[in-house]
Design a protein around this motif. Structure first.
Motif, short mmCIF file in Angstrom:
data_model
loop_
_atom_site.label_atom_id
_atom_site.label_comp_id
_atom_site.label_asym_id
_atom_site.label_seq_id
_atom_site.Cartn_x
_atom_site.Cartn_y
_atom_site.Cartn_z
N CYS A 38 -7.07 -35.78 -2.48
CA CYS A 38 -5.72 -35.35 -2.06
C CYS A 38 -5.78 -34.68 -0.68
CB CYS A 38 -5.11 -34.41 -3.10
SG CYS A 38 -6.15 -32.98 -3.43
N TYR A 39 -6.82 -33.86 -0.49
CA TYR A 39 -7.00 -33.15 0.78
C TYR A 39 -7.15 -34.13 1.94
CZ TYR A 39 -9.41 -30.24 4.22
OH TYR A 39 -9.80 -29.61 5.37
N VAL A 40 -7.91 -35.19 1.70
CA VAL A 40 -8.15 -36.20 2.75
C VAL A 40 -6.93 -37.11 2.90
CG1 VAL A 40 -9.54 -38.23 3.32
CG2 VAL A 40 -10.65 -36.18 2.45
N THR A 41 -6.27 -37.42 1.81
CA THR A 41 -5.16 -38.37 1.85
C THR A 41 -3.94 -37.81 2.57
OG1 THR A 41 -5.87 -39.38 -0.22
CG2 THR A 41 -3.58 -39.73 0.41
N CYS A 42 -3.62 -36.57 2.32
CA CYS A 42 -2.38 -36.01 2.89
C CYS A 42 -2.54 -35.75 4.38
CB CYS A 42 -2.00 -34.72 2.18
SG CYS A 42 -0.47 -34.04 2.85
N GLY A 43 -1.68 -36.38 5.15
CA GLY A 43 -1.73 -36.21 6.59
C GLY A 43 -0.86 -35.06 7.07
N ARG A 44 -0.33 -34.28 6.14
CA ARG A 44 0.60 -33.22 6.54
C ARG A 44 0.04 -31.82 6.32
NH1 ARG A 44 6.62 -34.07 6.11
NH2 ARG A 44 6.87 -35.97 7.31
N GLY A 45 -1.22 -31.74 6.02
CA GLY A 45 -1.85 -30.42 5.88
C GLY A 45 -1.32 -29.61 4.72
N VAL A 46 -0.88 -30.27 3.67
CA VAL A 46 -0.35 -29.55 2.51
C VAL A 46 -1.48 -28.85 1.74
CG1 VAL A 46 0.82 -29.84 0.27
CG2 VAL A 46 1.68 -31.04 2.31
N TYR A 47 -2.62 -29.52 1.71
CA TYR A 47 -3.71 -29.01 0.87
C TYR A 47 -4.78 -28.28 1.66
CZ TYR A 47 -1.98 -32.04 -2.86
OH TYR A 47 -1.21 -32.64 -3.80
N GLN A 48 -5.43 -27.34 0.93
CA GLN A 48 -6.69 -26.78 1.40
C GLN A 48 -7.64 -26.83 0.21
OE1 GLN A 48 -6.19 -22.81 2.95
NE2 GLN A 48 -5.20 -23.55 4.82
N MET A 49 -8.92 -26.92 0.49
CA MET A 49 -9.90 -26.85 -0.59
C MET A 49 -10.42 -25.42 -0.65
SD MET A 49 -9.82 -29.87 -1.90
CE MET A 49 -11.08 -29.61 -3.16
N ARG A 52 -14.32 -25.62 -5.19
CA ARG A 52 -14.24 -26.97 -5.76
C ARG A 52 -12.84 -27.27 -6.26
NH1 ARG A 52 -17.21 -30.80 -4.76
NH2 ARG A 52 -17.19 -31.63 -6.89
N LYS A 53 -11.86 -26.52 -5.78
CA LYS A 53 -10.49 -26.74 -6.25
C LYS A 53 -9.54 -27.00 -5.08
CE LYS A 53 -11.46 -25.99 -10.59
NZ LYS A 53 -11.41 -27.06 -11.59
N SER A 54 -8.58 -27.87 -5.35
CA SER A 54 -7.54 -28.16 -4.36
C SER A 54 -6.39 -27.18 -4.54
CB SER A 54 -7.06 -29.60 -4.57
OG SER A 54 -5.95 -29.84 -3.76
N VAL A 55 -5.91 -26.68 -3.41
CA VAL A 55 -4.84 -25.68 -3.44
C VAL A 55 -3.69 -26.14 -2.55
CG1 VAL A 55 -4.23 -23.30 -2.77
CG2 VAL A 55 -6.43 -23.78 -3.88
N VAL A 56 -2.47 -26.03 -3.06
CA VAL A 56 -1.29 -26.39 -2.27
C VAL A 56 -0.97 -25.20 -1.35
CG1 VAL A 56 1.15 -27.06 -2.34
CG2 VAL A 56 -0.44 -27.88 -4.11
#
Ligand code: SF4
Ligand code: SF4
Length: 215
Positions: A38-49, A52-56
């Protein structure tokens, strides 16, 4: 509430302040395996890692209606609100008048871009400088004088003309010589028709048109 076009700018979605639309992903941390897709896919910087967890981290950067990260998540850890939410927002804010304006602007911009592309293609297709190489006996033919006469009063010129005579003795004995020059337009016009006049001159003088190269 109808919002004017003036509001259709950064931080809005078709005139609606983005922060008034609760469309963004939610990550179920128990399901997240930290694959980072998800972190790599989103081009809008919504996610941070975080570990080992993805955070919105930036929810309102999410594009309204997009759910790509949720689709690709291997563990279905990402969820979104119901699409009814978006349809309700569209209805309540009567966005379609503005959407039509935006569509008209997009079409106008596209037609300008298409017209520019056509003009650029046409300009690229115009040949306004060609290097010509010819060979033959130039001795008594006054070919240069004829070239000068041809150029007179025309928006074209002949530049970098070079005559290569292997030996003066040879030229008197009618050994072929070699001439190269560049045909150019002084007003960025297509030199095609003028080039044809030069070809005709070469034919009339029994010379050989060796090559022509667009510059
Ligand atoms: S794609 Fe899913 S599993 Fe992978 S990091 Fe994002 S939320 Fe976690
Ligand atoms: S839905 Fe689209 S824009 Fe929103 S976070 Fe996922 S990939 Fe990014």
């Amino acid at each position: 509430m109808w919002r004017t076009r003036k509001m259709a700018q950064e931080g809005t979605w078709h005139g609606i302040p983005r922060k008034e639309i609760p469309w963004f992903p939610t990550v179920d941390v128990d399901k997240c395996i930290g694959c980072e897709l998800c972190y790599v896919t989103c081009g809008r910087g919504v996610y941070q890692m975080e570990g080992r967890k993805s955070v919105v981290a930036n929810p309102f950067n999410c594009m309204v209606g997009c759910s790509t990260c949720g689709v690709v998540c291997p563990t279905q850890a990402i969820s979104f609100p119901s699409r009814d939410l978006i349809w309700k927002v569209e209805r309540e804010n009567k966005i379609f008048k503005l959407v039509r304006q935006e569509a008209a602007e997009k079409k106008a911009k596209q037609s300008v871009q298409q017209a520019r592309a056509v003009a650029e293609a046409a300009a690229a297709a115009v040949t306004n400088r060609v290097k010509v190489e010819i060979a033959g006996e130039f001795g008594e033919k006054r070919f240069l004088v004829q070239l000068q006469d041809l150029v007179k009063g025309q928006p074209f010129d002949i530049v970098q003309l070079m005559l290569e005579v292997p030996t003066v003795q040879g030229s008197m004995e009618r050994t072929p010589s070699f001439m190269s020059f560049q045909v150019t337009s002084t007003q960025y016009e297509d030199i095609g028709p003028f080039l044809e006049q030069i070809r005709e001159l070469v034919r009339r003088n029994d010379l050989v048109w060796v090559s022509e190269t667009k510059q």
